[in-house]
Scaffold this motif. Structure first.
Motif, PDB file in Angstrom:
ATOM      1  N   UNK A 235       0.829  -1.216   0.000  1.00 22.28           N
ATOM      2  CA  UNK A 235       0.000   0.000   0.000  1.00 22.28           C
ATOM      3  C   UNK A 235       0.859   1.261   0.000  1.00 22.28           C
ATOM      4  N   UNK A 236       2.162   1.101  -0.181  1.00 19.98           N
ATOM      5  CA  UNK A 236       3.028   2.251  -0.383  1.00 19.98           C
ATOM      6  C   UNK A 236       3.468   2.938   0.898  1.00 19.98           C
ATOM      7  N   UNK A 237       3.973   4.163   0.715  1.00 22.97           N
ATOM      8  CA  UNK A 237       4.486   4.978   1.820  1.00 22.97           C
ATOM      9  C   UNK A 237       3.444   6.034   2.166  1.00 22.97           C
ATOM     10  N   UNK A 238       3.166   6.209   3.451  1.00 21.37           N
ATOM     11  CA  UNK A 238       2.181   7.219   3.845  1.00 21.37           C
ATOM     12  C   UNK A 238       2.518   7.769   5.220  1.00 21.37           C
ATOM     13  N   UNK A 239       2.028   8.980   5.464  1.00 22.16           N
ATOM     14  CA  UNK A 239       2.201   9.626   6.764  1.00 22.16           C
ATOM     15  C   UNK A 239       0.861   9.608   7.497  1.00 22.16           C
ATOM     16  N   UNK A 240       0.862  10.032   8.748  1.00 20.03           N
ATOM     17  CA  UNK A 240      -0.377  10.079   9.519  1.00 20.03           C
ATOM     18  C   UNK A 240      -1.371  11.027   8.855  1.00 20.03           C
ATOM     19  N   UNK A 241      -2.612  10.578   8.773  1.00 21.81           N
ATOM     20  CA  UNK A 241      -3.664  11.413   8.197  1.00 21.81           C
ATOM     21  C   UNK A 241      -3.945  11.138   6.740  1.00 21.81           C
ATOM     22  N   UNK A 242      -3.042  10.440   6.055  1.00 18.09           N
ATOM     23  CA  UNK A 242      -3.270  10.124   4.644  1.00 18.09           C
ATOM     24  C   UNK A 242      -4.196   8.930   4.476  1.00 18.09           C
ATOM     25  N   UNK A 243      -4.216   8.076   5.470  1.00 17.77           N
ATOM     26  CA  UNK A 243      -5.040   6.876   5.427  1.00 17.77           C
ATOM     27  C   UNK A 243      -6.083   6.949   6.544  1.00 17.77           C
ATOM     28  N   UNK A 244      -7.067   6.072   6.552  1.00 16.63           N
ATOM     29  CA  UNK A 244      -8.049   6.062   7.644  1.00 16.63           C
ATOM     30  C   UNK A 244      -7.376   5.882   9.003  1.00 16.63           C
ATOM     31  N   UNK A 245      -7.980   6.378  10.065  1.00 14.03           N
ATOM     32  CA  UNK A 245      -7.368   6.330  11.404  1.00 14.03           C
ATOM     33  C   UNK A 245      -6.970   4.927  11.853  1.00 14.03           C
ATOM     34  N   UNK A 246      -7.778   3.915  11.507  1.00 14.35           N
ATOM     35  CA  UNK A 246      -7.445   2.543  11.905  1.00 14.35           C
ATOM     36  C   UNK A 246      -6.111   2.091  11.315  1.00 14.35           C
ATOM     37  N   UNK A 247      -5.832   2.536  10.080  1.00 14.09           N
ATOM     38  CA  UNK A 247      -4.558   2.194   9.443  1.00 14.09           C
ATOM     39  C   UNK A 247      -3.408   2.839  10.198  1.00 14.09           C
ATOM     40  N   UNK A 248      -3.565   4.132  10.506  1.00  6.95           N
ATOM     41  CA  UNK A 248      -2.513   4.861  11.218  1.00  6.95           C
ATOM     42  C   UNK A 248      -2.239   4.226  12.582  1.00  6.95           C
TER      43      UNK A 248
END
Length: 325
Positions: A235-248
């Motif tokens: 699912x790639x590289x992401x920072x907090x807030x880019x994905x749904x809260x459960x993912x973070x």
């Protein structure tokens, strides 16, 4: 994949769907039939004359009625009148641009039109596309005309405005130095996931990973229901807030190489693997230069375009006729 989950999450949490739908329709399908350069019956009532060409009142009213249907609150008479005038002004501006495109010999051949239509339509199914047009209150041909006109205007801008835009190295450096917050990089993770419809299936898959020692990517490819299964769940590289809260919550709590417990989300039951953690930092000027250039170019292009439209209006013969709603 990040964009997909973000879109689904934001859509499900949108508290003003009617408002956003109205804005989308107004922006996406504005100025369709009334702005194409077509021969009109001069005896039909006109809302305006633009260098001798009429903008028909019926076309203006059709567009306004279509937008009215998307509004949840009925505007007052004064608001309707002001809206009608602003809408007519936009139709006039577009007509002026199309006239200039014609003077410059800018036309699209059939192959260019087919390409432009294909790019705009994307991979939307025929059924969904026809439904979208029906809801917007326009025909397929009106939509094609709109796409064609917009592409001609883009070509005009590229020809008459873009060559005059200059961005100096000093401007690029100054922007980078004066907007340091834009180049801060937050902490990020690179992750994979497996998504299954039931908790028992997810627990079995996790057992294969934790105690069976099977490779995460291969198990994801075999059993995951998510589209990213074809990439081994990447699912790639992401920072907090880019994905749904459960993912973070799940991913940022993991160490590199650690497999999460089964996590329930609105999309199913997930297992996450963090492959890399990237510390917060700053984007170097060399890496940011292209984005800064594009941003400054877009800003100068918009300013030049507004000035160009104003000049067109001032040197054109425009007659506004009696407009009532």
């Amino acid at each position: 994949m990040i964009a997909l989950y973000t879109m689904l999450w934001e859509f499900s949490h949108n508290t003003r769907p009617a408002f956003f739908a109205a804005l989308c329709l107004a922006g996406l399908f504005i100025l369709c039939p009334g702005c194409s350069e077509k021969k009109a019956d001069v005896e039909e009532p006109a809302a305006a004359m633009v260098n001798g060409e009429p903008i028909l009142k019926k076309d203006l009213e059709k567009e306004i009625l279509r937008i009215d249907k998307t509004l949840s609150v009925r505007p007052s008479q004064d608001e309707s009148r002001r809206f009608s005038q602003r809408f007519l002004d936009q139709m006039i501006r577009k007509r002026l641009l199309l006239q200039e495109a014609k003077k410059s010999g800018i036309e699209l051949i059939p192959e260019q039109i087919r390409k432009a239509v294909s790019e705009q339509k994307g991979d939307i199914s025929k059924e969904d596309f026809e439904k979208m047009l029906k809801e917007a209150g326009i025909t397929y041909q009106e939509w094609v005309d709109r796409i064609t006109d917009d592409r001609r205007i883009e070509m005009l801008i590229h020809r008459v405005i873009d060559p005059g835009i200059q961005i100096t190295e000093e401007e690029l450096t100054a922007y980078y130095q004066n907007h340091p917050e834009e180049f801060d990089l937050p902490e990020r993770v690179k992750a994979r996931q497996i998504v299954l419809p039931g908790q028992k299936d997810a627990e079995k898959a996790r057992e294969r990973l934790v105690h069976g020692g099977e490779e995460f990517g291969l198990v994801a490819h075999e059993v995951s229901l998510s589209p990213d299964a074809a990439r081994g769940g990447d699912i790639g590289i992401f920072s907090r807030g880019q994905m749904p809260p459960d993912f973070d919550k799940a991913c940022f709590a993991l160490q590199v190489g650690e497999i999460s417990p089964v996590v329930k989300t609105p999309y199913g039951y997930h297992i996450f693997l963090v492959e890399e953690r990237l510390a917060a930092g700053k984007i170097a000027f060399k890496e940011a230069r292209k984005d800064i250039y594009n941003k400054l170019f877009s800003e100068k292009r918009e300013q030049a375009f507004l000035a160009y439209q104003k000049d067109l209006w001032n040197r054109s013969e425009i007659t506004l006729l009696n407009l009532k709603r």
